[in-house]
Design an enzyme around this catalytic site. Structure first.
Site, PDB file in Angstrom:
ATOM      1  N   GLU A  60      -2.401  -2.307  -0.567  1.00 13.23           N
ATOM      2  CA  GLU A  60      -2.071  -1.341   0.200  1.00 13.23           C
ATOM      3  C   GLU A  60      -2.746  -0.004   0.098  1.00 13.23           C
ATOM      4  O   GLU A  60      -2.827   0.392   1.354  1.00 13.23           O
ATOM      5  CB  GLU A  60      -0.584  -1.500   0.015  1.00 13.23           C
ATOM      6  CG  GLU A  60       0.164  -0.314   0.977  1.00 13.23           C
ATOM      7  CD  GLU A  60       1.560  -0.390   1.060  1.00 13.23           C
ATOM      8  OE1 GLU A  60       2.044  -0.052   1.981  1.00 13.23           O
ATOM      9  OE2 GLU A  60       2.146  -0.744  -0.148  1.00 13.23           O
ATOM     10  N   HIS A  85      -1.203 -14.023  -5.817  1.00 16.84           N
ATOM     11  CA  HIS A  85      -1.978 -13.796  -7.352  1.00 16.84           C
ATOM     12  C   HIS A  85      -2.337 -15.388  -7.722  1.00 16.84           C
ATOM     13  O   HIS A  85      -1.423 -16.229  -8.026  1.00 16.84           O
ATOM     14  CB  HIS A  85      -0.891 -12.941  -8.381  1.00 16.84           C
ATOM     15  CG  HIS A  85      -0.185 -11.808  -7.714  1.00 16.84           C
ATOM     16  ND1 HIS A  85      -1.131 -10.863  -7.115  1.00 16.84           N
ATOM     17  CD2 HIS A  85       1.038 -11.755  -7.309  1.00 16.84           C
ATOM     18  CE1 HIS A  85      -0.192 -10.090  -6.723  1.00 16.84           C
ATOM     19  NE2 HIS A  85       1.006 -10.463  -6.750  1.00 16.84           N
ATOM     20  N   GLY A 105      -6.349  -2.104  16.298  1.00 17.50           N
ATOM     21  CA  GLY A 105      -5.892  -1.636  17.476  1.00 17.50           C
ATOM     22  C   GLY A 105      -5.527  -0.496  17.418  1.00 17.50           C
ATOM     23  O   GLY A 105      -5.944   0.523  16.367  1.00 17.50           O
TER      24      GLY A 105
END
Length: 135
Positions: A60, A85, A105
């Site tokens: 992230e 994982h 976008g």
């Protein structure tokens, strides 16, 4: 992708990426970026293996750095993270996350992130969706 500007911002104050030991790396392609993280006491399970949560955090964060580099002046936040994982990593090894932008976008970016160990074996495959907040 040159992430030097974002890297300076991320590393200037304590946050999740600095606490877990993430290091962000520029890449020659405009739609990719990388991060590296040593598996140690900051990001391992009590059993001595890399925590799955730390792997998702790495994915992230590298995707967030990538989106931030593409959208100067915007705040880019993760709104969905989904990963598998497939292999354990022991303490002492280093993992590398390679992120590739699959959709850009105006308000959403989607990244595919592969996390590999030092021998190149796939550890986790993660998809990250970022929301781009324009100020």
């Amino acid at each position: 992708m040159n992430i030097d500007r974002i890297k300076d911002i991320v590393e200037s104050t304590p946050n999740l990426s600095t606490v877990l030991g993430m290091e962000f790396i520029s890449t020659p392609e405009d739609d990719t970026c990388m991060a590296r993280m040593k598996v140690d006491e900051r990001n391992r399970q009590p059993f001595g293996f890399l925590s799955g949560g730390a792997s998702l955090a790495l994915a992230e964060n590298v995707a967030g750095v990538g989106s931030s580099a593409l959208c100067p002046g915007c705040a880019c936040v993760g709104i969905e993270v989904s990963g598998s994982h497939v292999k354990a990593v022991s303490e002492g090894d280093t993992v590398t996350a390679f992120a590739r932008l699959s959709h850009r976008g105006t308000t959403l970016h989607v990244w595919n992130v592969e996390i590999r160990n030092t021998t190149g074996e796939l550890i986790s495959s993660v998809r990250v969706t970022n929301y781009v907040i324009r100020h």
